[in-house]
Design a protein around this motif. Sequence first.
Motif, PDB file in Angstrom:
ATOM      1  N   UNK A   1     -19.777-136.483 -36.619  1.00  0.00           N
ATOM      2  CA  UNK A   1     -20.544-135.270 -36.343  1.00  0.00           C
ATOM      3  C   UNK A   1     -21.900-135.622 -35.741  1.00  0.00           C
ATOM      4  N   UNK A   2     -22.588-136.591 -36.363  1.00  0.00           N
ATOM      5  CA  UNK A   2     -23.885-137.034 -35.826  1.00  0.00           C
ATOM      6  C   UNK A   2     -23.740-137.621 -34.428  1.00  0.00           C
ATOM      7  N   UNK A   3     -22.707-138.441 -34.240  1.00  0.00           N
ATOM      8  CA  UNK A   3     -22.476-139.054 -32.927  1.00  0.00           C
ATOM      9  C   UNK A   3     -22.255-137.993 -31.854  1.00  0.00           C
ATOM     10  N   UNK A   4     -21.559-136.924 -32.224  1.00  0.00           N
ATOM     11  CA  UNK A   4     -21.287-135.836 -31.280  1.00  0.00           C
ATOM     12  C   UNK A   4     -22.593-135.166 -30.834  1.00  0.00           C
ATOM     13  N   UNK A   5     -23.464-134.858 -31.800  1.00  0.00           N
ATOM     14  CA  UNK A   5     -24.747-134.232 -31.459  1.00  0.00           C
ATOM     15  C   UNK A   5     -25.605-135.179 -30.626  1.00  0.00           C
ATOM     16  N   UNK A   6     -25.644-136.445 -31.029  1.00  0.00           N
ATOM     17  CA  UNK A   6     -26.433-137.423 -30.274  1.00  0.00           C
ATOM     18  C   UNK A   6     -25.951-137.528 -28.826  1.00  0.00           C
ATOM     19  N   UNK A   7     -24.638-137.425 -28.652  1.00  0.00           N
ATOM     20  CA  UNK A   7     -24.053-137.501 -27.306  1.00  0.00           C
ATOM     21  C   UNK A   7     -24.485-136.312 -26.442  1.00  0.00           C
ATOM     22  N   UNK A   8     -24.346-135.077 -26.958  1.00  0.00           N
ATOM     23  CA  UNK A   8     -24.647-133.913 -26.109  1.00  0.00           C
ATOM     24  C   UNK A   8     -26.153-133.679 -25.967  1.00  0.00           C
ATOM     25  N   UNK A   9     -26.943-134.225 -26.903  1.00  0.00           N
ATOM     26  CA  UNK A   9     -28.405-134.100 -26.801  1.00  0.00           C
ATOM     27  C   UNK A   9     -29.035-135.289 -26.067  1.00  0.00           C
ATOM     28  N   UNK A  10     -28.224-136.302 -25.750  1.00  0.00           N
ATOM     29  CA  UNK A  10     -28.733-137.522 -25.109  1.00  0.00           C
ATOM     30  C   UNK A  10     -29.865-138.143 -25.919  1.00  0.00           C
ATOM     31  N   UNK A  11     -29.700-138.178 -27.233  1.00  0.00           N
ATOM     32  CA  UNK A  11     -30.762-138.713 -28.087  1.00  0.00           C
ATOM     33  C   UNK A  11     -30.148-139.440 -29.298  1.00  0.00           C
ATOM     34  N   UNK A  12     -30.113-140.777 -29.253  1.00  0.00           N
ATOM     35  CA  UNK A  12     -29.439-141.548 -30.307  1.00  0.00           C
ATOM     36  C   UNK A  12     -30.169-141.589 -31.648  1.00  0.00           C
ATOM     37  N   UNK A  13     -31.426-141.092 -31.698  1.00  0.00           N
ATOM     38  CA  UNK A  13     -32.185-141.184 -32.958  1.00  0.00           C
ATOM     39  C   UNK A  13     -32.057-139.936 -33.838  1.00  0.00           C
TER      40      UNK A  13
END
Length: 305
Positions: free
Chosen positions: A135-147
């Motif tokens: 779930x976190x990886x999905x959000x990080x992907x679409x937001x372009x923000x790994x932190x």
Amino acid sequence: MNYKEILEQIQTEIHTQVNTGKVATYIPELAKIDAEKFGMNLYCINSGHYQFGDYSERFSIQSISKVFGLTLAMCIVEDNELFKRVDVEPSGDPFNSLVQLEYENGIPRNPFINAGALVVSDILISALDKPKQEFLDFIREIADEPTIDINPSVFESEKKFSHRNAALLNLMKSFGNINNPIEEVLDFYIFQCAVEMSCKELSTAFMIYANQGKKLITEKEILPSNKIKRINAIMQTCGFYDEAGEFTFRVGLPGKSGVGGGITAVHPGQYTVTVWSPPLNPKGNSELGMYALERLTTLTGLSIF
């Protein structure tokens, strides 16, 4: 469209508004947030970001996470499987209501009330190997923000006061609509709500709903456009608890609010916009946030209608 000028006017007007809203206190950690915070970020498909105020400060996204949960579920589960367990109708009741659920045999009205998001969480737990990480990886992907991550204090605070959500789960399990252990589903649901993002990060993540399911910079498809159309429709009719009609009437955009004071809205083909102001109106939506978005569609002269 001169978005810079329009946001400057909204910023000026915000300072003259009397805010009668109240910061959410039923999650003790949220009660600590400064009520004076205000941020706004608009992400235009053609000309990039416009913003003012506390737009880069992260806050608890709470129920805005329900959109991401539904999107991830629609990426991995067939629609007919998903929507036989959760409906797509406006509820007209508070977001944590048990009454409707009893009448309707444990099938939540839509994915954006608590009961519906709990069913989506149950579906994701069954479908994913590592639900929290994925779930976190999905959000990080679409937001372009790994932190991007959760706020552990909000997570623990919310977990201590989750009795009503546990009641919703128990009721739905009695009707056979929850497959995984109640504690596991509750834990994952609260984890999603505890994610922290800024206005700018939310506007970036929501660009897939304005750009036919694709990330703007790379044009990578996250979800087919016919499914994005459905998510936008549910946001329009169900994204604001039992105030969805009022938001449509005043603002005229699909969107989703959270009790952390955030609202993200979408003008398909044009822009995404996020506002953050913690004091909430009696329905649980950001009071100044709704005002700012109403002014945005008034000043631009454009909504989806």
